[in-house]
Design an enzyme around this catalytic site. Sequence first.
Site, short mmCIF file in Angstrom:
data_model
loop_
_atom_site.label_atom_id
_atom_site.label_comp_id
_atom_site.label_asym_id
_atom_site.label_seq_id
_atom_site.Cartn_x
_atom_site.Cartn_y
_atom_site.Cartn_z
N ASN A 10 -9.26 7.26 6.00
CA ASN A 10 -8.31 7.47 5.05
C ASN A 10 -8.81 7.30 3.69
O ASN A 10 -9.13 6.11 3.12
CB ASN A 10 -6.79 6.69 5.15
CG ASN A 10 -5.95 6.79 3.99
OD1 ASN A 10 -6.13 7.74 3.11
ND2 ASN A 10 -4.94 5.94 3.83
N LYS A 12 -7.83 7.88 0.74
CA LYS A 12 -6.76 7.57 -0.33
C LYS A 12 -7.05 8.15 -1.60
O LYS A 12 -7.53 9.41 -1.59
CB LYS A 12 -6.73 5.92 -0.52
CG LYS A 12 -6.65 5.22 0.78
CD LYS A 12 -6.24 3.84 0.39
CE LYS A 12 -6.10 3.00 2.03
NZ LYS A 12 -5.78 1.72 1.98
N HIS A 98 2.72 5.54 4.72
CA HIS A 98 1.77 4.37 4.60
C HIS A 98 2.12 3.37 3.85
O HIS A 98 2.98 3.57 2.82
CB HIS A 98 0.31 5.14 3.78
CG HIS A 98 -0.58 4.13 3.74
ND1 HIS A 98 -0.87 3.12 2.98
CD2 HIS A 98 -2.00 4.06 4.77
CE1 HIS A 98 -2.41 2.70 3.28
NE2 HIS A 98 -2.66 2.88 4.12
N GLU A 100 0.93 1.74 1.44
CA GLU A 100 0.91 1.86 -0.10
C GLU A 100 1.86 2.66 -0.71
O GLU A 100 2.38 2.54 -1.95
CB GLU A 100 -0.59 2.45 -0.68
CG GLU A 100 -1.57 1.31 -0.44
CD GLU A 100 -2.82 1.62 0.01
OE1 GLU A 100 -3.17 2.96 -0.05
OE2 GLU A 100 -3.80 1.01 0.47
N GLU A 170 -0.12 -1.21 10.80
CA GLU A 170 -1.02 -1.74 9.80
C GLU A 170 -0.28 -2.83 9.04
O GLU A 170 0.52 -2.78 8.18
CB GLU A 170 -1.28 -0.66 8.95
CG GLU A 170 -2.00 0.72 9.44
CD GLU A 170 -2.55 1.43 8.26
OE1 GLU A 170 -3.97 1.16 8.23
OE2 GLU A 170 -2.09 1.70 7.27
N GLY A 176 -7.04 -3.62 2.98
CA GLY A 176 -8.10 -4.03 2.11
C GLY A 176 -8.41 -5.24 1.63
O GLY A 176 -8.98 -5.36 0.61
N SER A 216 -8.50 -3.35 7.21
CA SER A 216 -9.89 -3.98 6.96
C SER A 216 -10.64 -3.75 8.34
O SER A 216 -11.42 -4.79 8.84
CB SER A 216 -9.75 -5.41 6.93
OG SER A 216 -8.97 -5.69 5.70
#
Length: 260
Positions: A10, A12, A98, A100, A170, A176, A216
């Site tokens: 991904n 992003k 997702h 985010e 996730e 991240g 990660s």
Amino acid sequence: MSTDFMVVGNWKMNIPEEGVVEWCRSLGVWCEGRPRGLEVGIGAPYGELSFVSGEFGGREEVFVLGQDVSVWRGGSYTGEVSAKMLKLWGCDGVLVGHSERRHVLGEGDEQVYEKLRRVREEGMVSVLCVGETLEERERGEAYGRVSSQLHRAWGHDGGVGSDFLVVAYEPVWSIGTGRVPSEEDVREMIDHVETHLEVLMGEEEAGKVKILYGGSVNGGNAFDLGRVEGIDGFLVGGASLSFEKFLPILESVNSGGVGE
Ligand code: PGA
């Protein structure tokens, strides 16, 4: 859906370090010698989707994903991108919900529910992302949070069908950050997702849904994570931003034991 192990990159809102053309060329070369049993997904920014799907159109082991989709089918919604457009640009699937989008952009379960259906209407697969925040984990609410995300996405209308669904677990606190849950914690959550899917769609259908882990993942931990019982693949952010970092993840899957 195939039983191959699935590794989804991904990007992003980033372009890979070496550029999209070079990244795709490297993947194309790697695929030539690829042993069977691995599917590679690429979640590219909208403007790159047509190019990426053009590069891999004939390859069944590579699939292309939008990173989001509008809840609307079309019309006067400036800046929105519909499922039909993603399909036209060559997408096979879409990342939905997702973390985010949920936590930075305020997307709620109702939107996730609608988006899954827009993606399904165009015959594409949704990679539905679920996961708890650190506070939820510390309060012992991780399992409840994930169940509720699955339940609300599934809704009361029979869901979207197992052929059109992949679930990515996730943990928000792992994305991240370099922090990865223990293999035991990952296994327990994958197990929990599986059980919850069985409740929603029955054992047979639930057995067809792939469950990915994301957060990660890198070349150093992919081998061990990939051997966690029940894991069908990875969703990879940072380590997909150069093919050099992505390659060891693909190689770890090929090096035996993973996904079996
Ligand atoms: P990360 O991102 O691999 O950089 O943690 C994963 C994701 O956001 O899907």
